[in-house]
Every structure is written in structure tokens, then in C-alpha cells.
Design a protein around this motif. Structure first.
Motif, PDB file in Angstrom:
ATOM      1  N   ILE A   1      34.673 -16.491  36.439  1.00  0.00           N
ATOM      2  CA  ILE A   1      33.454 -17.070  37.011  1.00  0.00           C
ATOM      3  C   ILE A   1      32.911 -18.080  36.009  1.00  0.00           C
ATOM      4  O   ILE A   1      32.531 -17.715  34.899  1.00  0.00           O
TER       5      ILE A   1
ATOM      6  N   GLU B   1      22.953 -18.741  41.314  1.00  0.00           N
ATOM      7  CA  GLU B   1      23.692 -19.905  41.785  1.00  0.00           C
ATOM      8  C   GLU B   1      22.863 -20.691  42.791  1.00  0.00           C
ATOM      9  O   GLU B   1      22.139 -20.112  43.613  1.00  0.00           O
ATOM     10  N   LYS B   2      22.969 -22.005  42.733  1.00  0.00           N
ATOM     11  CA  LYS B   2      22.415 -22.860  43.779  1.00  0.00           C
ATOM     12  C   LYS B   2      23.212 -24.148  43.794  1.00  0.00           C
ATOM     13  O   LYS B   2      23.414 -24.771  42.746  1.00  0.00           O
TER      14      LYS B   2
ATOM     15  N   TYR C   1      18.806 -19.281  46.727  1.00  0.00           N
ATOM     16  CA  TYR C   1      19.640 -18.928  45.580  1.00  0.00           C
ATOM     17  C   TYR C   1      20.557 -17.770  45.942  1.00  0.00           C
ATOM     18  O   TYR C   1      20.130 -16.818  46.613  1.00  0.00           O
ATOM     19  N   ARG C   2      21.800 -17.866  45.500  1.00  0.00           N
ATOM     20  CA  ARG C   2      22.704 -16.719  45.597  1.00  0.00           C
ATOM     21  C   ARG C   2      22.665 -16.005  44.251  1.00  0.00           C
ATOM     22  O   ARG C   2      22.902 -16.628  43.214  1.00  0.00           O
TER      23      ARG C   2
ATOM     24  N   THR D   1      21.082 -13.201  48.836  1.00  0.00           N
ATOM     25  CA  THR D   1      20.577 -14.571  48.919  1.00  0.00           C
ATOM     26  C   THR D   1      19.074 -14.527  49.089  1.00  0.00           C
ATOM     27  O   THR D   1      18.552 -13.785  49.928  1.00  0.00           O
TER      28      THR D   1
ATOM     29  N   PHE E   1      30.358 -20.715  34.282  1.00  0.00           N
ATOM     30  CA  PHE E   1      28.915 -20.906  34.163  1.00  0.00           C
ATOM     31  C   PHE E   1      28.596 -22.290  33.597  1.00  0.00           C
ATOM     32  O   PHE E   1      29.240 -22.753  32.655  1.00  0.00           O
ATOM     33  N   ASP E   2      27.570 -22.890  34.187  1.00  0.00           N
ATOM     34  CA  ASP E   2      27.065 -24.162  33.667  1.00  0.00           C
ATOM     35  C   ASP E   2      26.079 -23.932  32.527  1.00  0.00           C
ATOM     36  O   ASP E   2      25.869 -24.819  31.700  1.00  0.00           O
TER      37      ASP E   2
ATOM     38  N   ILE F   1      23.424 -13.315  37.572  1.00  0.00           N
ATOM     39  CA  ILE F   1      24.120 -14.560  37.857  1.00  0.00           C
ATOM     40  C   ILE F   1      23.318 -15.243  38.950  1.00  0.00           C
ATOM     41  O   ILE F   1      23.039 -14.641  39.997  1.00  0.00           O
TER      42      ILE F   1
ATOM     43  N   ASP G   1      26.119 -26.420  43.405  1.00  0.00           N
ATOM     44  CA  ASP G   1      27.329 -26.256  42.598  1.00  0.00           C
ATOM     45  C   ASP G   1      27.008 -25.808  41.169  1.00  0.00           C
ATOM     46  O   ASP G   1      27.855 -25.920  40.285  1.00  0.00           O
ATOM     47  N   LYS G   2      25.801 -25.291  40.943  1.00  0.00           N
ATOM     48  CA  LYS G   2      25.395 -24.870  39.609  1.00  0.00           C
ATOM     49  C   LYS G   2      25.274 -23.346  39.526  1.00  0.00           C
ATOM     50  O   LYS G   2      24.851 -22.695  40.480  1.00  0.00           O
ATOM     51  N   ARG G   3      25.632 -22.822  38.353  1.00  0.00           N
ATOM     52  CA  ARG G   3      25.620 -21.366  38.172  1.00  0.00           C
ATOM     53  C   ARG G   3      25.196 -21.042  36.746  1.00  0.00           C
ATOM     54  O   ARG G   3      25.704 -21.633  35.794  1.00  0.00           O
TER      55      ARG G   3
END
Length: 276
Positions: A195, A169-170, A148-149, A143, A197-198, A167, A172-174
Motif C-alpha cells: 500500500i 484516502e481521497k 474519504y475512504r 467511507t 503512501f504519499d 489510513i 489519488d492521495k493516501r
């Protein structure tokens, strides 16, 4: 998340730095979206993917405040993706920004080695308080300080380096940021299962030509897209982006758009913004 594709070319740029081939001459003549600098992407205003030799130019062209960047993800050690000597400019007397947050650079062992070699040239007085390096391993999440993850996964690129895709993520977006790479290696395919992805951003260095082992062309991207759909990673809501183009792929911007419009891809160009 907001993505800004600052640079969308392979290592030589387009027009290539010393080239006068037909594809480069056409790009010079047409200009606009056919002028491509070395690959780099900004996410929101604080996370940068790769440190291109064209970073300073990007900051001038797009009015970026580079001192606001606090996370730098490096995909691999090739010079078009990591120009570590530029980092020395973050310290005194080159930069007076002591109130700005620390910049953390993430990368693999070869990126770390290049960073340390560049730091031997450091003559600033406070760089150790302005930047730090964190070595990362594939498939181990971390993180960032800006929330961001991030999960590095293996690319299929230089056989002498464990190059990374990310990858990111933040909320609910990836997104899947996938260049430089050929068809993903088996370990990555296994990890990506289910997994969602958006947005997925793909290497398309080869244009219409298949590669699969170092970079991708459109046939490889379509193969990856179909498998990602089969593995429940993508659906009709996922945005699909092509980037990292070479003059050896020959197709200029409008030609790429024509060839890919039936597949639902967005062809990236320098300065392009996307929101997810």
C-alpha cells in the motif's frame, strides 16, 4: 489533501502542565515552535483526527470553524486524544448551528464507551440530531460523508485497548497517520504490504530514545521507515512527518530539526500546514 497539525505534544503538553524541568523551562523561554499543545490534526476543513482537550484553543488560534467539521476520527480513548464532554457543546442552547451537517465520530469500543458515558451529562435539546457515533473495527474500511475512504489499522500502544492508526484516502492521495504507537504489530505490517503512501506521519514521543512498545523515538521511526520502504509502501516521493513529542524526549524544535535533517523528516509544530 491539506494537513494542519493543530497540536503536536504528548498528554502533558510542552511545557508540561505542572512541570518545571529543564526542557519545559527552555520551551517557556524560547516560545514559538517549542510551545506544543495536545495532539490533533485537521485534514482539509472537514475531517479532524482526535478531539484534544486543547480543541477550543486550536479553533481560536487558527481561526477554525469547528461547526464545519463533519468527520472525527479518534485513535484511542486516552484523555489527551478524546475529550468527549466537549461534544455536548454542539447541541442547543450551546450551539445554534442546525443548518450545519451532522458530525460523525468514529472510534473503537473503548472510545464508544467513553462517548456514551459523557452523553449521560448531555442537557442539550437536540444533540441526537447533531452528532452520531459509529464504532469501527481494525482493517475494515469505511467511507465518510465528506468522501474519504478510511481504514483503521492496529497500533501498538495500550495493551488494554485496541488502539488505532488510520489510513486516509481521497482521490489519488493516501496518508498513514501513525500515533500513538510503538513499532507496528504483526497484523498491521501484514496488512500494509504494497500500500503506497504519499505521506506518513509518525509518533516520535521519545525523541532520540528507543521505545517501540508504547510510543516511538527516532530509532523506532527509522526502523518503521526502512520496513515500509522494503514493503513497497514508501519511496522518495513520500513525505515523512514526525509529531507527538514529549518533554521527556528533551529535544526542542531546532534540536529535533538538526538531528533529523539527514533522514528527510519534517518535524511538525503547532499550526504547521502540509499539502499532498
Amino acid at each position: 489533501m491539506k494537513l494542519t497539525y493543530l497540536g503536536t505534544a504528548a498528554a502533558e503538553g510542552w511545557p508540561a502542565v505542572f512541570c518545571d524541568c529543564e526542557s519545559c523551562e527552555k520551551a517557556r523561554k524560547l516560545g514559538g515552535k517549542n510551545i506544543r499543545t495536545r495532539s490533533q490534526t485537521l485534514i482539509d476543513k472537514t475531517l479532524l483526527v482526535d478531539l484534544s482537550p486543547d480543541t477550543y484553543f486550536h479553533s481560536l488560534r487558527d481561526n477554525l470553524q469547528l461547526s464545519d467539521i463533519i468527520t472525527l476520527l479518534i485513535t484511542h480513548s486516552h484523555q489527551d486524544h478524546f475529550y468527549p464532554e466537549e461534544l455536548i457543546m454542539r447541541g442547543e442552547p450551546y450551539a445554534h448551528n442546525a443548518t450545519k451537517p451532522l458530525l460523525t465520530i468514529y472510534g473503537n469500543d473503548k472510545v464508544h464507551a467513553r462517548f456514551l458515558e459523557a452523553m449521560k451529562l448531555n442537557d442539550s435539546s437536540n444533540l441526537d440530531r447533531r452528532i452520531r457515533f459509529q464504532e469501527v473495527k481494525e482493517f475494515i474500511p469505511f467511507t465518510t460523508q465528506d468522501g474519504y475512504r478510511v481504514i483503521p489499522v492496529l497500533a501498538n500502544h495500550d495493551p488494554h485497548e485496541r488502539c488505532l492508526l488510520y489510513i486516509i484516502e481521497k482521490g489519488d492521495k493516501r496518508i498513514l497517520y501513525a500515533n500513538d504507537t510503538g513499532i507496528f504489530p504483526p497484523e498491521t505490517w501484514e496488512f500494509l504490504k504494497n500500500i503506497h503512501f504519499d505521506l506518513a506521519s509518525f509518533d516520535c514521543t521519545g525523541g532520540l530514545t528507543k521505545d517501540g512498545f508504547y510510543h516511538m523515538g527516532l530509532p523506532d521511526v527509522l526502523e518503521c521507515r526502512d520496513r515500509l520502504i522494503a514493503e513497497n509502501c514508501m519511496d522518495t516521493t513520500t513525505k515523512l512527518v514526525l509529531t507527538h513529542f514529549s518533554h521527556n524526549g528533551k529535544l526542542l524544535y531546532e534540536e529535533l530539526v538538526r538531528h533529523t535533517k539527514n533522514y528527510g523528516f519534517t518535524v511538525a509544530y503547532d499550526g504547521m500546514n502540509l499539502n499532498i
